[in-house]
Enzyme design. Structure first.
Site, PDB file in Angstrom:
ATOM      1  N   SER A   1       1.839   6.857   0.056  1.00 55.17           N
ATOM      2  CA  SER A   1       0.724   6.368   0.383  1.00 55.17           C
ATOM      3  C   SER A   1      -0.252   5.586  -1.360  1.00 55.17           C
ATOM      4  CB  SER A   1      -0.393   6.633   0.787  1.00 55.17           C
ATOM      5  OG  SER A   1      -0.777   8.382  -0.265  1.00 55.17           O
TER       6      SER A   1
ATOM      7  N   HIS B   1     -10.765   7.910   1.577  1.00 58.58           N
ATOM      8  CA  HIS B   1     -11.177   9.294   2.013  1.00 58.58           C
ATOM      9  C   HIS B   1     -10.865  10.245   0.860  1.00 58.58           C
ATOM     10  CE1 HIS B   1      -8.332   7.462   4.973  1.00 58.58           C
ATOM     11  NE2 HIS B   1      -8.223   9.316   5.064  1.00 58.58           N
TER      12      HIS B   1
ATOM     13  N   SER C   1      -5.011   0.662   6.729  1.00 58.20           N
ATOM     14  CA  SER C   1      -5.859   0.961   5.801  1.00 58.20           C
ATOM     15  C   SER C   1      -6.910  -0.271   5.152  1.00 58.20           C
ATOM     16  CB  SER C   1      -4.905   1.462   4.222  1.00 58.20           C
ATOM     17  OG  SER C   1      -5.206   1.138   3.672  1.00 58.20           O
TER      18      SER C   1
ATOM     19  N   GLU D   1      -7.002  -1.086   2.101  1.00 53.84           N
ATOM     20  CA  GLU D   1      -5.882  -2.040   0.845  1.00 53.84           C
ATOM     21  C   GLU D   1      -5.590  -3.556   1.870  1.00 53.84           C
ATOM     22  OE1 GLU D   1      -4.950  -1.914  -2.545  1.00 53.84           O
ATOM     23  OE2 GLU D   1      -7.386  -0.496  -1.974  1.00 53.84           O
TER      24      GLU D   1
ATOM     25  N   ASP E   1      -4.490  13.503   4.411  1.00 51.79           N
ATOM     26  CA  ASP E   1      -4.734  13.571   5.818  1.00 51.79           C
ATOM     27  C   ASP E   1      -4.293  14.080   7.007  1.00 51.79           C
ATOM     28  OD1 ASP E   1      -6.252  12.135   4.475  1.00 51.79           O
ATOM     29  OD2 ASP E   1      -5.789  10.280   5.889  1.00 51.79           O
TER      30      ASP E   1
ATOM     31  N   LEU F   1       1.087   9.216   9.711  1.00 50.82           N
ATOM     32  CA  LEU F   1       0.664   9.764   8.888  1.00 50.82           C
ATOM     33  C   LEU F   1       1.127   9.354   7.490  1.00 50.82           C
ATOM     34  CD1 LEU F   1      -2.195  12.380   9.365  1.00 50.82           C
ATOM     35  CD2 LEU F   1      -2.336   9.553  10.613  1.00 50.82           C
ATOM     36  N   ALA F   2       2.790   9.381   8.349  1.00 48.49           N
ATOM     37  CA  ALA F   2       3.087   9.614   7.008  1.00 48.49           C
ATOM     38  C   ALA F   2       3.428   8.185   6.098  1.00 48.49           C
ATOM     39  CB  ALA F   2       4.594  10.074   7.329  1.00 48.49           C
TER      40      ALA F   2
ATOM     41  N   TYR G   1       2.144  -2.643  -1.579  1.00 43.94           N
ATOM     42  CA  TYR G   1       1.541  -1.286   0.002  1.00 43.94           C
ATOM     43  C   TYR G   1       0.955  -1.957   0.623  1.00 43.94           C
ATOM     44  CZ  TYR G   1      -1.593   2.785   1.479  1.00 43.94           C
ATOM     45  OH  TYR G   1      -1.942   2.694   2.666  1.00 43.94           O
TER      46      TYR G   1
HETATM   47  P1  NDP Z   1      -0.510  11.245   1.194  1.00 46.75           P
HETATM   48  O1  NDP Z   1       0.364  10.703   0.252  1.00 46.75           O
HETATM   49  O2  NDP Z   1      -1.773  12.035   0.887  1.00 46.75           O
HETATM   50  O3  NDP Z   1      -0.020  12.233   2.756  1.00 46.75           O
HETATM   51  C1  NDP Z   1       1.113  11.150   2.783  1.00 46.75           C
HETATM   52  C2  NDP Z   1       2.516  12.339   3.174  1.00 46.75           C
HETATM   53  O4  NDP Z   1       3.470  11.376   4.458  1.00 46.75           O
HETATM   54  C3  NDP Z   1       3.151  13.489   2.927  1.00 46.75           C
HETATM   55  O5  NDP Z   1       2.962  14.350   4.335  1.00 46.75           O
HETATM   56  C4  NDP Z   1       4.180  12.898   2.527  1.00 46.75           C
HETATM   57  O6  NDP Z   1       5.248  13.891   3.002  1.00 46.75           O
HETATM   58  C5  NDP Z   1       4.378  12.262   4.037  1.00 46.75           C
HETATM   59  N1  NDP Z   1       5.932  11.103   3.861  1.00 46.75           N
HETATM   60  C6  NDP Z   1       6.323  10.236   2.818  1.00 46.75           C
HETATM   61  N2  NDP Z   1       7.294   9.635   3.690  1.00 46.75           N
HETATM   62  C7  NDP Z   1       7.609  10.549   4.536  1.00 46.75           C
HETATM   63  C8  NDP Z   1       8.971  10.076   4.838  1.00 46.75           C
HETATM   64  N3  NDP Z   1      10.240   8.913   4.715  1.00 46.75           N
HETATM   65  N4  NDP Z   1       9.447  10.820   5.923  1.00 46.75           N
HETATM   66  C9  NDP Z   1       8.551  11.528   6.509  1.00 46.75           C
HETATM   67  N5  NDP Z   1       6.882  12.066   5.836  1.00 46.75           N
HETATM   68  C10 NDP Z   1       7.590  11.042   4.597  1.00 46.75           C
HETATM   69  O7  NDP Z   1      -1.322  10.223   2.027  1.00 46.75           O
HETATM   70  P2  NDP Z   1      -2.483  10.664   3.067  1.00 46.75           P
HETATM   71  O8  NDP Z   1      -2.651  11.943   3.509  1.00 46.75           O
HETATM   72  O9  NDP Z   1      -4.171  10.630   1.936  1.00 46.75           O
HETATM   73  O10 NDP Z   1      -2.750   9.198   4.145  1.00 46.75           O
HETATM   74  C11 NDP Z   1      -2.064   9.962   4.774  1.00 46.75           C
HETATM   75  C12 NDP Z   1      -1.733   8.119   5.629  1.00 46.75           C
HETATM   76  O11 NDP Z   1      -2.851   7.484   5.754  1.00 46.75           O
HETATM   77  C13 NDP Z   1      -1.272   7.408   5.165  1.00 46.75           C
HETATM   78  O12 NDP Z   1      -0.295   6.261   5.786  1.00 46.75           O
HETATM   79  C14 NDP Z   1      -1.935   6.354   4.092  1.00 46.75           C
HETATM   80  O13 NDP Z   1      -0.854   5.075   3.645  1.00 46.75           O
HETATM   81  C15 NDP Z   1      -3.056   6.196   5.053  1.00 46.75           C
HETATM   82  N6  NDP Z   1      -4.214   6.077   3.970  1.00 46.75           N
HETATM   83  C16 NDP Z   1      -4.763   7.190   3.803  1.00 46.75           C
HETATM   84  C17 NDP Z   1      -6.496   6.732   3.306  1.00 46.75           C
HETATM   85  C18 NDP Z   1      -7.141   7.297   1.718  1.00 46.75           C
HETATM   86  O14 NDP Z   1      -8.162   7.209   1.277  1.00 46.75           O
HETATM   87  N7  NDP Z   1      -6.733   8.391   1.978  1.00 46.75           N
HETATM   88  C19 NDP Z   1      -6.779   5.300   3.565  1.00 46.75           C
HETATM   89  C20 NDP Z   1      -6.128   4.599   4.649  1.00 46.75           C
HETATM   90  C21 NDP Z   1      -5.078   4.841   4.492  1.00 46.75           C
HETATM   91  P3  NDP Z   1       5.758  14.770   1.570  1.00 46.75           P
HETATM   92  O15 NDP Z   1       4.365  15.572   1.595  1.00 46.75           O
HETATM   93  O16 NDP Z   1       6.793  15.250   1.653  1.00 46.75           O
HETATM   94  O17 NDP Z   1       5.300  13.949   0.470  1.00 46.75           O
HETATM   95  P1  GDR Z   2      -6.396   3.463  -4.014  1.00 45.13           P
HETATM   96  O1  GDR Z   2      -7.262   4.250  -4.798  1.00 45.13           O
HETATM   97  O2  GDR Z   2      -5.780   2.073  -4.256  1.00 45.13           O
HETATM   98  O3  GDR Z   2      -8.208   2.540  -3.154  1.00 45.13           O
HETATM   99  O4  GDR Z   2      -5.773   3.635  -2.720  1.00 45.13           O
HETATM  100  P2  GDR Z   2      -7.396   4.921  -5.529  1.00 45.13           P
HETATM  101  O5  GDR Z   2      -7.393   6.293  -5.832  1.00 45.13           O
HETATM  102  O6  GDR Z   2      -5.658   5.298  -6.184  1.00 45.13           O
HETATM  103  O7  GDR Z   2      -7.093   3.681  -6.662  1.00 45.13           O
HETATM  104  C1  GDR Z   2      -9.085   3.259  -6.844  1.00 45.13           C
HETATM  105  C2  GDR Z   2      -9.150   2.713  -7.561  1.00 45.13           C
HETATM  106  O8  GDR Z   2      -9.367   3.050  -9.045  1.00 45.13           O
HETATM  107  C3  GDR Z   2      -9.187   2.439 -10.084  1.00 45.13           C
HETATM  108  N1  GDR Z   2      -8.553   3.261 -10.667  1.00 45.13           N
HETATM  109  C4  GDR Z   2      -8.262   4.277 -10.946  1.00 45.13           C
HETATM  110  N2  GDR Z   2      -6.508   4.616  -9.804  1.00 45.13           N
HETATM  111  C5  GDR Z   2      -5.948   5.506 -10.332  1.00 45.13           C
HETATM  112  N3  GDR Z   2      -5.472   6.684  -9.006  1.00 45.13           N
HETATM  113  N4  GDR Z   2      -6.209   6.260 -11.622  1.00 45.13           N
HETATM  114  C6  GDR Z   2      -6.797   5.913 -12.184  1.00 45.13           C
HETATM  115  O9  GDR Z   2      -6.836   6.624 -13.720  1.00 45.13           O
HETATM  116  C7  GDR Z   2      -8.194   4.530 -12.570  1.00 45.13           C
HETATM  117  N5  GDR Z   2      -9.030   4.071 -13.004  1.00 45.13           N
HETATM  118  C8  GDR Z   2      -9.317   3.597 -12.334  1.00 45.13           C
HETATM  119  C9  GDR Z   2      -8.107   2.168  -9.724  1.00 45.13           C
HETATM  120  O10 GDR Z   2      -7.766   0.831  -9.984  1.00 45.13           O
HETATM  121  C10 GDR Z   2      -8.721   2.157  -8.085  1.00 45.13           C
HETATM  122  O11 GDR Z   2      -9.645   0.079  -8.550  1.00 45.13           O
HETATM  123  C11 GDR Z   2      -6.088   4.864  -1.870  1.00 45.13           C
HETATM  124  C12 GDR Z   2      -4.674   4.945  -1.267  1.00 45.13           C
HETATM  125  O12 GDR Z   2      -5.252   6.608  -0.625  1.00 45.13           O
HETATM  126  C13 GDR Z   2      -4.285   4.102   0.340  1.00 45.13           C
HETATM  127  O13 GDR Z   2      -3.089   4.617   0.964  1.00 45.13           O
HETATM  128  C14 GDR Z   2      -4.836   4.025   0.894  1.00 45.13           C
HETATM  129  O14 GDR Z   2      -4.487   3.401   1.964  1.00 45.13           O
HETATM  130  C15 GDR Z   2      -6.747   3.461   0.295  1.00 45.13           C
HETATM  131  O15 GDR Z   2      -6.889   4.639  -0.935  1.00 45.13           O
HETATM  132  C16 GDR Z   2      -7.623   3.002   1.178  1.00 45.13           C
END
Ligand code: NDP
Ligand code: GDR
Length: 321
Positions: free
Chosen positions: A82, A177, A123, A125, A13, A78-79, A147
């Site tokens: 996750s 997303h 989230s 979640e 993100d 956003l960190a 989480y």
């Molecule tokens: P990513 O896992 O791709 O990215 C997480 C980021 O957080 C990375 O840049 C990571 O850095 C950084 N980070 C982790 N720990 C620390 C720390 N202690 N200090 C500084 N930076 C840190 O996640 P997404 O981009 O997918 O998601 C962004 C945010 O949105 C997260 O908070 C996630 O929980 C939340 N979210 C995501 C959703 C999704 O579907 N993607 C849905 C809802 C919420 P590094 O590269 O060094 O590991």
């Molecule tokens: P989620 O995403 O837990 O919703 O969190 P993930 O893609 O890991 O899982 C979605 C669903 O798929 C089922 N699943 C599997 N998941 C993974 N990872 N690997 C597998 O092999 C597999 N098989 C089935 C899982 O059980 C689950 O139900 C994501 C993250 O981005 C969070 O940080 C964020 O907050 C939420 O989405 C919204």
């Protein structure tokens, strides 16, 4: 020119949001944590356009210093740790990053730039074992993983600091997303990358977890626009951001493998290692408020998104070297 601070800029993100804000003419400052090797893959294309600065959600002083040096107008937190399964293996660390890290960010803002605008990455979640379908801003939370529990804390501390200190602080309750920049362990990318490997003869099988789980999957590029819109409003509020359309993991497999002319049943087997101690069965969001107040609607649909990711992975894996 406005300055935006993004924590988690190296993540999926963060990189999309940086692209979006640069287009809008912002000065973008990205906080990165110190690592022995750099992991800037997702931001290589904009590395000379953004300012990267070292800091960590675990280190309060680093956050205060960044606020002092860059005086951001907008802060996107956003960190986080996750990945849901990792939160059972490292529950305390997940709480430190994903829960208390939010308070550290809010305190740094409160002390240095109280007039700034703050976005917290909440989230779906948090809804976990859902109390109603679909879920909206008033649906009670029932998180199902360490989480999810940590995100509930991050959500409420954002609301509390808004109400206690009058900060402009918003929580976006975003449903899943995805994009070609998604981490390889998340289910969509695992499937699109795995299917591409099988197509290219680099693998035969793909072990998976719960195939009946349903998620409301959208495109990350659409969702970062909603984050920005929340901070442009007159009043700080919380919003659900979702497509409103659920799909199962099984449908995801059908679309991804089907796009490559493969049948997923020939390659996928359920492996206990990927079954979670507690899963979330039916997440589907009601984004009516975001549509009505922000004018936000998703532009990329599920099938288009998955095909885009498969095409990307096929090209990536097919590259020489
Ligand atoms: P990513 O896992 O791709 O990215 C997480 C980021 O957080 C990375 O840049 C990571 O850095 C950084 N980070 C982790 N720990 C620390 C720390 N202690 N200090 C500084 N930076 C840190 O996640 P997404 O981009 O997918 O998601 C962004 C945010 O949105 C997260 O908070 C996630 O929980 C939340 N979210 C995501 C959703 C999704 O579907 N993607 C849905 C809802 C919420 P590094 O590269 O060094 O590991
Ligand atoms: P989620 O995403 O837990 O919703 O969190 P993930 O893609 O890991 O899982 C979605 C669903 O798929 C089922 N699943 C599997 N998941 C993974 N990872 N690997 C597998 O092999 C597999 N098989 C089935 C899982 O059980 C689950 O139900 C994501 C993250 O981005 C969070 O940080 C964020 O907050 C939420 O989405 C919204």
């Amino acid at each position: 020119m406005k300055t935006a601070l993004i924590t988690g800029i190296t993540g999926q993100d963060g990189s999309h949001l940086a692209d979006f804000l640069l287009e809008k003419g912002y000065q973008v400052v990205g906080m990165v944590r110190r690592t022995s090797t750099v992991n800037f893959d997702r931001i290589t294309h904009i590395q000379d356009k953004v300012t990267l600065t070292q800091g960590d959600l675990l280190d309060q002083v680093s956050l205060v210093d960044i606020m002092k040096e860059y005086q951001p107008d907008e802060i996107y937190n956003l960190a986080a740790q996750s990945f849901v399964p990792a939160s059972w293996k490292q529950p305390v660390l997940t709480g430190e990053f994903t829960a208390l890290g939010v308070t550290r960010m809010l305190d740094a803002m409160r002390m240095v730039v109280p007039e700034a605008r703050f976005y917290q990455a909440s989230s779906s979640e948090m809804f976990g074992k859902v109390r109603e379908v679909p879920q909206n801003e008033r649906t009670p939370f029932y998180p199902r993983s360490p989480y999810g529990v940590a995100k509930v804390y991050g959500h409420w501390i954002t609301v509390n600091y808004r109400e206690s200190y009058g900060l402009f602080a918003c929580s976006g309750i975003l449903f899943n997303h995805e994009s070609p920049r998604r981490g390889l362990e998340f289910v969509t990318r695992k499937v699109t990358h795995g299917a591409a490997r099988i197509k290219l003869g680099m693998a035969q099988e793909l072990p998976m977890g719960n195939l009946e789980a349903q998620r409301d999957w959208g495109f990350a590029g659409d969702y970062v626009r909603a984050m920005w819109l929340m901070l442009q409003q007159d009043e700080p509020e919380d919003f659900v951001v979702a497509t409103g359309i659920p799909h199962s993991v099984r449908e995801l497999l059908e679309v991804a493998f089907g796009h490559l002319g493969l049948n997923y049943r020939d390659h996928v087997e359920v492996d206990e290692r990927f079954i979670r101690p507690a899963d979330v069965d039916q997440l589907v969001g009601d984004a009516t408020k975001a549509r009505d107040s922000l004018g936000w609607v998703p532009e990329v649909a599920f099938e288009e998104l998955i095909k885009m990711m498969v095409d990307h992975d096929l090209a990536l894996l097919g590259k020489p070297g």
